[in-house]
Design an enzyme around this catalytic site. Sequence first.
Site, PDB file in Angstrom:
ATOM      1  N   HIS A 299       0.883  -1.120   0.050  1.00  0.00           N
ATOM      2  CA  HIS A 299       0.007   0.006  -0.287  1.00  0.00           C
ATOM      3  C   HIS A 299       1.072   1.343  -0.078  1.00  0.00           C
ATOM      4  O   HIS A 299       1.870   1.097   0.665  1.00  0.00           O
ATOM      5  CB  HIS A 299      -0.813  -0.177   1.295  1.00  0.00           C
TER       6      HIS A 299
ATOM      7  N   GLU B 272       8.808   1.153  -2.792  1.00  0.00           N
ATOM      8  CA  GLU B 272       8.049  -0.350  -3.160  1.00  0.00           C
ATOM      9  C   GLU B 272       8.766  -1.332  -3.289  1.00  0.00           C
ATOM     10  O   GLU B 272       8.724  -2.741  -3.097  1.00  0.00           O
ATOM     11  CB  GLU B 272       6.618  -0.017  -3.858  1.00  0.00           C
TER      12      GLU B 272
HETATM   13  C1  GAR Z   1       1.557   0.784  -6.449  1.00  0.00           C
HETATM   14  O1  GAR Z   1       1.983   2.132  -5.895  1.00  0.00           O
HETATM   15  C2  GAR Z   1       0.936   0.182  -5.259  1.00  0.00           C
HETATM   16  O2  GAR Z   1       1.271   0.475  -3.830  1.00  0.00           O
HETATM   17  C3  GAR Z   1      -0.660   0.712  -5.348  1.00  0.00           C
HETATM   18  O3  GAR Z   1      -0.845   0.916  -6.599  1.00  0.00           O
HETATM   19  C4  GAR Z   1       0.509   0.974  -7.373  1.00  0.00           C
HETATM   20  C5  GAR Z   1       0.551  -0.292  -8.448  1.00  0.00           C
HETATM   21  O4  GAR Z   1       1.800  -0.116  -9.439  1.00  0.00           O
HETATM   22  N1  GAR Z   1      -1.355  -0.010  -4.626  1.00  0.00           N
HETATM   23  C6  GAR Z   1      -2.693   0.408  -4.176  1.00  0.00           C
HETATM   24  O5  GAR Z   1      -2.846   1.485  -4.304  1.00  0.00           O
HETATM   25  C7  GAR Z   1      -3.650  -0.377  -3.488  1.00  0.00           C
HETATM   26  N2  GAR Z   1      -4.772   0.221  -2.776  1.00  0.00           N
HETATM   27  P1  GAR Z   1       2.194  -1.189 -10.141  1.00  0.00           P
HETATM   28  O6  GAR Z   1       1.122  -1.863 -10.871  1.00  0.00           O
HETATM   29  O7  GAR Z   1       3.222  -0.368 -10.818  1.00  0.00           O
HETATM   30  O8  GAR Z   1       2.817  -2.388  -9.077  1.00  0.00           O
END
Ligand code: GAR
Length: 195
Positions: free
Chosen positions: A112, A177
């Site tokens: 998150h 992340e």
């Molecule tokens: C990431 O920043 C993740 O933390 C967020 O969506 C993005 C996905 O990026 N997740 C949320 O907001 C969950 N509620 P990615 O598809 O490039 O991994």
Amino acid sequence: MTGRRRTAVLISGRGSNMQALVAAARAPDYPAEIALVVSNRPDAAGLGYAREQGIEAVAIDHKAFADRATFENALDTVLHKHDIDLIACAGFMRILSAAFVEKWLGRLLNIHPSLLPAYRGLDTHERALADGASEHGCTVHFMVAELDAGPIVAQARVPVLPGDDAATLAARVLIAEHEIYPQALASIASGEIAL
Ligand code: GAR
């Protein structure tokens, strides 16, 4: 360790966190194997990446199901068909029901984009900026029925810098992340951390 734990990554779009997990799992001593990628959106860019890497990638379009329960039944069937043991949600933008979470409790992770318990839910970067926060970050947590409220496995902090907008802040958080999610999945797959 008795074999690498078969892990499914659930995505809805770009899949950059999934790519970070796939990259980490290339190391022969990494305790998890990315055995499956599932997207609830058939057009998710991440599905193509996974297939290029030779990973099974499945779209389960939530819009094709009458309700959340039937969608989750289809998801659960695919996970079992691929003998999945751990699930890592990575930008998976569907809420999972309490019944589904209960079935996978302790084996279901999420990343998150905030320092939980701050900013559960959506638009985390916008809200951190609106509050004038000096720090922001990301959290890997075990999923529980309550949204973004599960026990924290790992967190990383980044500064909020003068002139940041949601896009620059999100990009800085995303780098963090990609560092913590592979580490957190490894700690759980190896049994070092458990719910
Ligand atoms: C990431 O920043 C993740 O933390 C967020 O969506 C993005 C996905 O990026 N997740 C949320 O907001 C969950 N509620 P990615 O598809 O490039 O991994």
